[in-house]
Design a protein around this motif. Structure first.
Motif, PDB file in Angstrom:
ATOM      1  N   PHE A   1      11.774   8.805   6.113  1.00 47.92           N
ATOM      2  CA  PHE A   1      12.320   7.808   5.198  1.00 47.92           C
ATOM      3  C   PHE A   1      11.222   7.037   4.461  1.00 47.92           C
ATOM      4  O   PHE A   1      11.396   6.642   3.309  1.00 47.92           O
ATOM      5  CB  PHE A   1      13.238   6.835   5.946  1.00 47.92           C
ATOM      6  N   LEU A   2      10.096   6.826   5.132  1.00 51.18           N
ATOM      7  CA  LEU A   2       9.001   6.076   4.511  1.00 51.18           C
ATOM      8  C   LEU A   2       8.091   6.958   3.657  1.00 51.18           C
ATOM      9  O   LEU A   2       7.175   6.456   3.009  1.00 51.18           O
ATOM     10  CB  LEU A   2       8.180   5.372   5.592  1.00 51.18           C
ATOM     11  N   GLU A   3       8.337   8.268   3.698  1.00 47.89           N
ATOM     12  CA  GLU A   3       7.580   9.238   2.887  1.00 47.89           C
ATOM     13  C   GLU A   3       6.092   9.203   3.214  1.00 47.89           C
ATOM     14  O   GLU A   3       5.233   9.148   2.329  1.00 47.89           O
ATOM     15  CB  GLU A   3       7.827   8.970   1.394  1.00 47.89           C
ATOM     16  N   VAL A   4       5.806   9.225   4.516  1.00 47.01           N
ATOM     17  CA  VAL A   4       4.420   9.280   4.999  1.00 47.01           C
ATOM     18  C   VAL A   4       4.330  10.382   6.056  1.00 47.01           C
ATOM     19  O   VAL A   4       5.347  10.813   6.614  1.00 47.01           O
ATOM     20  CB  VAL A   4       3.979   7.932   5.612  1.00 47.01           C
ATOM     21  N   PRO A   5       3.124  10.874   6.362  1.00 50.79           N
ATOM     22  CA  PRO A   5       2.987  11.862   7.434  1.00 50.79           C
ATOM     23  C   PRO A   5       3.410  11.275   8.777  1.00 50.79           C
ATOM     24  O   PRO A   5       3.333  10.059   8.999  1.00 50.79           O
ATOM     25  CB  PRO A   5       1.483  12.178   7.430  1.00 50.79           C
ATOM     26  N   ALA A   6       3.872  12.128   9.685  1.00 52.32           N
ATOM     27  CA  ALA A   6       4.250  11.672  11.026  1.00 52.32           C
ATOM     28  C   ALA A   6       3.059  11.001  11.697  1.00 52.32           C
ATOM     29  O   ALA A   6       1.909  11.398  11.521  1.00 52.32           O
ATOM     30  CB  ALA A   6       4.741  12.847  11.865  1.00 52.32           C
ATOM     31  N   HIS A   7       3.375   9.947  12.455  1.00 54.61           N
ATOM     32  CA  HIS A   7       2.366   9.198  13.214  1.00 54.61           C
ATOM     33  C   HIS A   7       1.376   8.471  12.308  1.00 54.61           C
ATOM     34  O   HIS A   7       0.200   8.316  12.649  1.00 54.61           O
ATOM     35  CB  HIS A   7       1.630  10.106  14.195  1.00 54.61           C
ATOM     36  N   SER A   8       1.864   8.024  11.148  1.00 57.45           N
ATOM     37  CA  SER A   8       1.024   7.230  10.252  1.00 57.45           C
ATOM     38  C   SER A   8       0.906   5.801  10.782  1.00 57.45           C
ATOM     39  O   SER A   8       1.829   5.280  11.420  1.00 57.45           O
ATOM     40  CB  SER A   8       1.626   7.195   8.848  1.00 57.45           C
ATOM     41  N   PRO A   9      -0.217   5.120  10.502  1.00 58.81           N
ATOM     42  CA  PRO A   9      -0.374   3.727  10.939  1.00 58.81           C
ATOM     43  C   PRO A   9       0.728   2.845  10.363  1.00 58.81           C
ATOM     44  O   PRO A   9       1.125   2.998   9.200  1.00 58.81           O
ATOM     45  CB  PRO A   9      -1.742   3.336  10.381  1.00 58.81           C
ATOM     46  N   ALA A  10       1.224   1.922  11.169  1.00 57.64           N
ATOM     47  CA  ALA A  10       2.311   1.046  10.749  1.00 57.64           C
ATOM     48  C   ALA A  10       2.224  -0.274  11.507  1.00 57.64           C
ATOM     49  O   ALA A  10       1.457  -0.406  12.474  1.00 57.64           O
ATOM     50  CB  ALA A  10       3.663   1.716  10.991  1.00 57.64           C
ATOM     51  N   LEU A  11       3.022  -1.233  11.069  1.00 52.74           N
ATOM     52  CA  LEU A  11       3.140  -2.518  11.754  1.00 52.74           C
ATOM     53  C   LEU A  11       4.556  -2.631  12.303  1.00 52.74           C
ATOM     54  O   LEU A  11       5.537  -2.375  11.591  1.00 52.74           O
ATOM     55  CB  LEU A  11       2.862  -3.678  10.796  1.00 52.74           C
TER      56      LEU A  11
END
Length: 240
Positions: free
Chosen positions: A193-203
């Motif tokens: 849903f966020l359109e980023v690679p799996a296990h991307s840095p997040a808060l």
């Protein structure tokens, strides 16, 4: 060692260049950058790779390299009730919401502890995608005791402020919130849903909100993209 120094200098030069460009603007070609920076293509590509991994740059197949999206800035300050509405510090951009999941179900042990209710308490459970300036920013999972919001629907979480809705429709004025923030990575669903690679840095935000009668009205866990969200704070030093 010399190649590492050149890569670092190239990286610094590109970062400075990005600062002078708006979000989504194309960078000069590899040939032009190599000429301007006096470096080889392998050194340039190594520097660009690092900046792509960090979200500073974006590669688009067949089109070139572009500056990444600007970060959404959120002031870190106490929330407060002002007049008859609950206010939080405003963050940048045009915010929209899309409801992904809407259901009713019992709280269970973990959510019961967070909301201060029994495990069998019926809850409204909502998962929604938060979109800023047309790009996905966060996945929120909101939990509210059903008794406080009878008749609420998934569409109600897609337009306007949820806190304003609570006040205008249900007479609930939020008063304060307890919030914790920690580093995490996106799971496969969030990444999609966020359109980023799996296990991307997040808060990861964990928020419990109470109303003027000291009732826990809402418990939310939200995952924000680490490459697009920034928290700002002002520090005041005492003279002691």
């Amino acid at each position: 060692m010399r190649s590492a120094v050149k890569r670092t200098r190239a990286r610094e030069a590109i970062v400075a260049m990005v600062a002078d460009h708006g979000a989504g603007e194309a960078l000069p070609s590899e040939h032009e950058l190599c000429e301007a920076l006096g470096i080889s293509r392998p050194t340039l590509r190594a520097a660009v790779d690092e900046l792509v991994d960090e979200g500073v740059l974006i590669r688009r197949a067949g089109r070139g390299t572009f500056t990444g999206p600007s970060k959404v800035a959120q002031p870190l300050a106490p929330t407060a009730a002002v007049g008859n509405s609950f206010r939080v510090p405003l963050s940048e951009g045009l915010w929209e919401s899309r409801t992904l999941v809407f259901e009713r179900g019992s709280a269970g042990a973990r959510l019961a502890r967070a909301l201060g209710v029994s495990p069998s308490e019926p809850l409204v459970k909502v998962e929604r995608l938060r979109i800023v300036n047309g790009a996905p920013l966060a996945v929120e999972r909101i939990h509210v005791p059903d008794k406080y919001v009878p008749g609420i629907t998934g569409d109600d979480f897609q337009s306007g402020s949820f806190y304003q809705l609570l006040h205008s429709r249900y007479g609930i004025t939020m008063a304060r919130a307890a919030q914790s923030i920690e580093a995490t990575v996106t799971d496969e669903r969030e990444s999609e849903f966020l359109e980023v690679p799996a296990h991307s840095p997040a808060l990861l935000f964990d928020v419990t909100t109470k109303d003027m009668r000291d009732r826990v009205i809402e418990y939310t866990r939200a995952v924000y993209r680490g490459d697009r969200y920034r928290i700002d704070s002002d520090l005041v030093f005492s003279s002691g």
